[in-house]
Design a protein around this motif. Structure first.
Motif, PDB file in Angstrom:
ATOM      1  N   ILE A 125       7.700  28.087  -9.570  1.00 50.05           N
ATOM      2  CA  ILE A 125       8.369  27.735 -11.092  1.00 50.05           C
ATOM      3  C   ILE A 125       8.075  25.709 -10.391  1.00 50.05           C
ATOM      4  CG2 ILE A 125       9.771  26.853 -12.648  1.00 50.05           C
ATOM      5  CD1 ILE A 125      11.003  29.287 -12.326  1.00 50.05           C
ATOM      6  N   ALA A 126       9.113  25.561  -9.557  1.00 53.13           N
ATOM      7  CA  ALA A 126       9.564  24.298  -9.012  1.00 53.13           C
ATOM      8  C   ALA A 126       8.261  23.311  -8.241  1.00 53.13           C
ATOM      9  CB  ALA A 126      10.582  23.830  -8.713  1.00 53.13           C
ATOM     10  N   LEU A 127       7.125  24.478  -7.690  1.00 52.49           N
ATOM     11  CA  LEU A 127       6.617  23.368  -6.082  1.00 52.49           C
ATOM     12  C   LEU A 127       5.574  22.595  -7.487  1.00 52.49           C
ATOM     13  CD1 LEU A 127       5.559  22.991  -4.332  1.00 52.49           C
ATOM     14  CD2 LEU A 127       4.132  24.750  -3.468  1.00 52.49           C
ATOM     15  N   PRO A 128       4.147  23.256  -8.817  1.00 51.99           N
ATOM     16  CA  PRO A 128       3.706  23.107  -9.802  1.00 51.99           C
ATOM     17  C   PRO A 128       3.497  21.494  -9.425  1.00 51.99           C
ATOM     18  CG  PRO A 128       3.084  25.517  -9.504  1.00 51.99           C
ATOM     19  CD  PRO A 128       4.980  25.045  -8.750  1.00 51.99           C
ATOM     20  N   VAL A 129       5.356  21.952 -10.012  1.00 53.52           N
ATOM     21  CA  VAL A 129       5.821  20.206 -11.215  1.00 53.52           C
ATOM     22  C   VAL A 129       6.363  19.144  -9.775  1.00 53.52           C
ATOM     23  CG1 VAL A 129       7.603  19.210 -12.340  1.00 53.52           C
ATOM     24  CG2 VAL A 129       7.073  21.810 -12.810  1.00 53.52           C
ATOM     25  N   VAL A 130       6.363  19.071  -8.861  1.00 55.29           N
ATOM     26  CA  VAL A 130       6.288  18.247  -7.453  1.00 55.29           C
ATOM     27  C   VAL A 130       5.178  17.915  -7.659  1.00 55.29           C
ATOM     28  CG1 VAL A 130       7.526  18.128  -5.370  1.00 55.29           C
ATOM     29  CG2 VAL A 130       8.579  18.995  -7.078  1.00 55.29           C
ATOM     30  N   LEU A 131       4.161  18.876  -7.471  1.00 54.91           N
ATOM     31  CA  LEU A 131       2.361  18.112  -6.208  1.00 54.91           C
ATOM     32  C   LEU A 131       1.659  17.346  -7.444  1.00 54.91           C
ATOM     33  CD1 LEU A 131       1.999  21.807  -4.309  1.00 54.91           C
ATOM     34  CD2 LEU A 131       2.832  19.923  -4.016  1.00 54.91           C
ATOM     35  N   ALA A 132       2.119  18.066  -9.143  1.00 52.44           N
ATOM     36  CA  ALA A 132       1.801  17.180 -10.416  1.00 52.44           C
ATOM     37  C   ALA A 132       2.391  15.688  -9.646  1.00 52.44           C
ATOM     38  CB  ALA A 132       1.447  18.404 -11.531  1.00 52.44           C
TER      39      ALA A 132
ATOM     40  N   THR B 176       0.640  -0.855   0.145  1.00 53.83           N
ATOM     41  CA  THR B 176      -0.255   0.305  -0.176  1.00 53.83           C
ATOM     42  C   THR B 176       0.918   1.522  -0.208  1.00 53.83           C
ATOM     43  OG1 THR B 176      -0.128  -0.020   2.690  1.00 53.83           O
ATOM     44  CG2 THR B 176      -1.925  -1.121   0.792  1.00 53.83           C
ATOM     45  N   ILE B 177       1.752   1.257  -0.086  1.00 46.30           N
ATOM     46  CA  ILE B 177       2.750   2.214   0.493  1.00 46.30           C
ATOM     47  C   ILE B 177       4.098   2.571  -0.239  1.00 46.30           C
ATOM     48  CG2 ILE B 177       2.343   2.806   2.720  1.00 46.30           C
ATOM     49  CD1 ILE B 177       4.391   1.904   3.854  1.00 46.30           C
ATOM     50  N   GLY B 178       4.199   0.719  -0.685  1.00 42.44           N
ATOM     51  CA  GLY B 178       5.580   1.004  -2.012  1.00 42.44           C
ATOM     52  C   GLY B 178       5.523   1.779  -2.506  1.00 42.44           C
ATOM     53  N   PRO B 179       4.671   2.161  -3.389  1.00 38.82           N
ATOM     54  CA  PRO B 179       5.100   3.729  -4.750  1.00 38.82           C
ATOM     55  C   PRO B 179       5.269   4.668  -4.316  1.00 38.82           C
ATOM     56  CG  PRO B 179       2.874   2.325  -4.649  1.00 38.82           C
ATOM     57  CD  PRO B 179       3.020   1.669  -3.390  1.00 38.82           C
ATOM     58  N   VAL B 180       4.782   5.555  -2.805  1.00 40.05           N
ATOM     59  CA  VAL B 180       5.094   6.960  -2.001  1.00 40.05           C
ATOM     60  C   VAL B 180       5.900   7.145  -0.818  1.00 40.05           C
ATOM     61  CG1 VAL B 180       2.406   6.705  -3.388  1.00 40.05           C
ATOM     62  CG2 VAL B 180       2.341   6.316  -0.715  1.00 40.05           C
TER      63      VAL B 180
ATOM     64  N   GLN C 243       3.484  14.398  -7.710  1.00 40.32           N
ATOM     65  CA  GLN C 243       2.460  13.212  -6.469  1.00 40.32           C
ATOM     66  C   GLN C 243       1.541  12.980  -7.060  1.00 40.32           C
ATOM     67  OE1 GLN C 243       4.251  14.894  -2.959  1.00 40.32           O
ATOM     68  NE2 GLN C 243       4.385  12.739  -1.511  1.00 40.32           N
ATOM     69  N   ALA C 244       1.015  13.658  -7.135  1.00 39.88           N
ATOM     70  CA  ALA C 244      -0.380  13.737  -7.111  1.00 39.88           C
ATOM     71  C   ALA C 244      -0.929  12.953  -8.035  1.00 39.88           C
ATOM     72  CB  ALA C 244      -1.118  15.223  -7.433  1.00 39.88           C
TER      73      ALA C 244
END
Length: 342
Positions: free
Chosen positions: A305-312, A49-53, A314-315
């Motif tokens: 600049i970087a935060l939206p990419v990281v959040l996208a 359940t946590i392996g990918p994240v 991870q989502a």
């Protein structure tokens, strides 16, 4: 008061809250793996359940530490020097836990797997407890002098408040992990996790409630108390939804409880980032602990600049691995033969 220090105080509060929210269920699953799983198949279901994240969730901790170092260097220096011992224990717990997750499947004996299970469970517990102790002391006060240096020995941090904060994060992580397992699994693991959420949350969440109320009675205002009300409503809603088997809404309710509770703590202590128990005149605030405007401006541009990419990203990873996991979907363990015979 300059706006950039305020923005970065809010950003750091969000990063710590995001870490507790995401890595919290990782810690919880690790503890459940040790004390609630009843077979090897169930342990592998929990780990999957946590392996990918799980490794992506730990990035929130690194980002919170790095942001504190860059935006509020005096806060970072005083915090990490005063809490050097518990933070080293946290790092050791995270290291053992990460190695155990990666190495557990490399051997094929019960003794091998059980040893790594202990590393995962105890590493999760130790990391959660240490982080909770550190955050509780950060919001209630540490013995620092006018220079931000520690007053007292290396274990001066070990106080009832530190224990309260440690138990708060451990208790929440255990319940949050149960919520996550109920949401991500099916069969016996799901039913047991749902029962754990309903039965244990009224007790396991008491230390976190105590920490929130302690901060509110010390320095709370109208906004922080309003957030406490939101947290109470959310946790009652989550508990009721979990009780009737609506795991998704139950998970949301407990998540909002954490977010609102953490927000109430940060709102109550603002603008102080690290209170001094020696003399309030030695408190570190967002004004006297912050970096210069140029540093904060550059950080804001890069983050924007970087935060939206990281959040996208991870989502997206959560969306891809959104399905429930069952025992039937776990293949039997098998030894891998070497490609070239010796």
């Amino acid at each position: 008061m300059d706006i950039l220090p305020i923005i970065w105080f809010i950003a750091i509060a969000i990063l710590w809250t995001g870490f507790l929210l995401l890595e919290g269920f990782d810690f919880g699953v690790g503890m459940h793996l040790l004390v609630r799983a009843r077979s090897e198949n169930e342990r592998r279901v929990m780990l999957n359940t946590i392996g990918p994240v799980w490794d992506g969730n730990e990035v929130w901790l690194l980002t919170a530490g790095a942001a504190t170092f860059a935006a509020f260097p005096f806060w970072y220096a005083s915090l990490f020097s005063t809490l050097y011992v518990p933070l080293v224990l946290v790092l050791l717990g995270l290291i053992f836990r990460a190695v155990a997750i990666e190495y557990r499947g490399k051997g094929h004996s019960d003794r091998w797997r059980r040893g790594w299970d202990w590393a995962i469970g105890l590493g999760s517990f130790l990391s959660a407890f240490g982080i909770g102790a550190a955050l509780a002391l950060t919001t209630t006060g540490l013995p620092i002098d006018a220079n931000g240096d520690r007053v007292g020995g290396p274990f001066v941090w070990l106080t009832p408040i530190a224990v309260l904060g440690g138990l708060a994060v451990v208790g929440f992580a255990f319940v949050h992990g149960a919520n996550f397992l109920a949401l991500k699994t099916d069969g016996a693991v799901r039913e047991r996790a749902r029962r754990d959420t309903v039965r244990l949350s009224p007790i396991a969440l008491l230390p976190l409630v105590g920490w929130v109320l302690l901060v509110q009675f010390q320095s709370g205002d109208l906004l922080s108390w309003a957030l406490v009300v939101v947290a109470v409503v959310a946790v009652v809603f989550g508990w009721l939804q979990s009780r009737v088997g609506r795991e998704g809404w139950g998970f949301v309710g407990f998540a909002v409880f954490l977010v609102a509770g953490a927000a109430s703590i940060f709102a109550a202590v603002f603008p102080v980032v690290l209170p001094s128990t020696v003399d309030p005149a030695y408190n570190l605030t967002i004004e006297n602990a912050a970096s210069g405007d140029y540093t904060l401006t550059v950080m804001s541009i890069i983050t924007g600049i970087a935060l939206p990419v990281v959040l996208a990203y991870q989502a997206w990873s959560y969306w891809v691995f959104r399905r429930r996991i069952t025992g039937a979907s776990i293949p039997d363990a098998h030894a891998v033969l070497p490609a070239v015979r010796p």
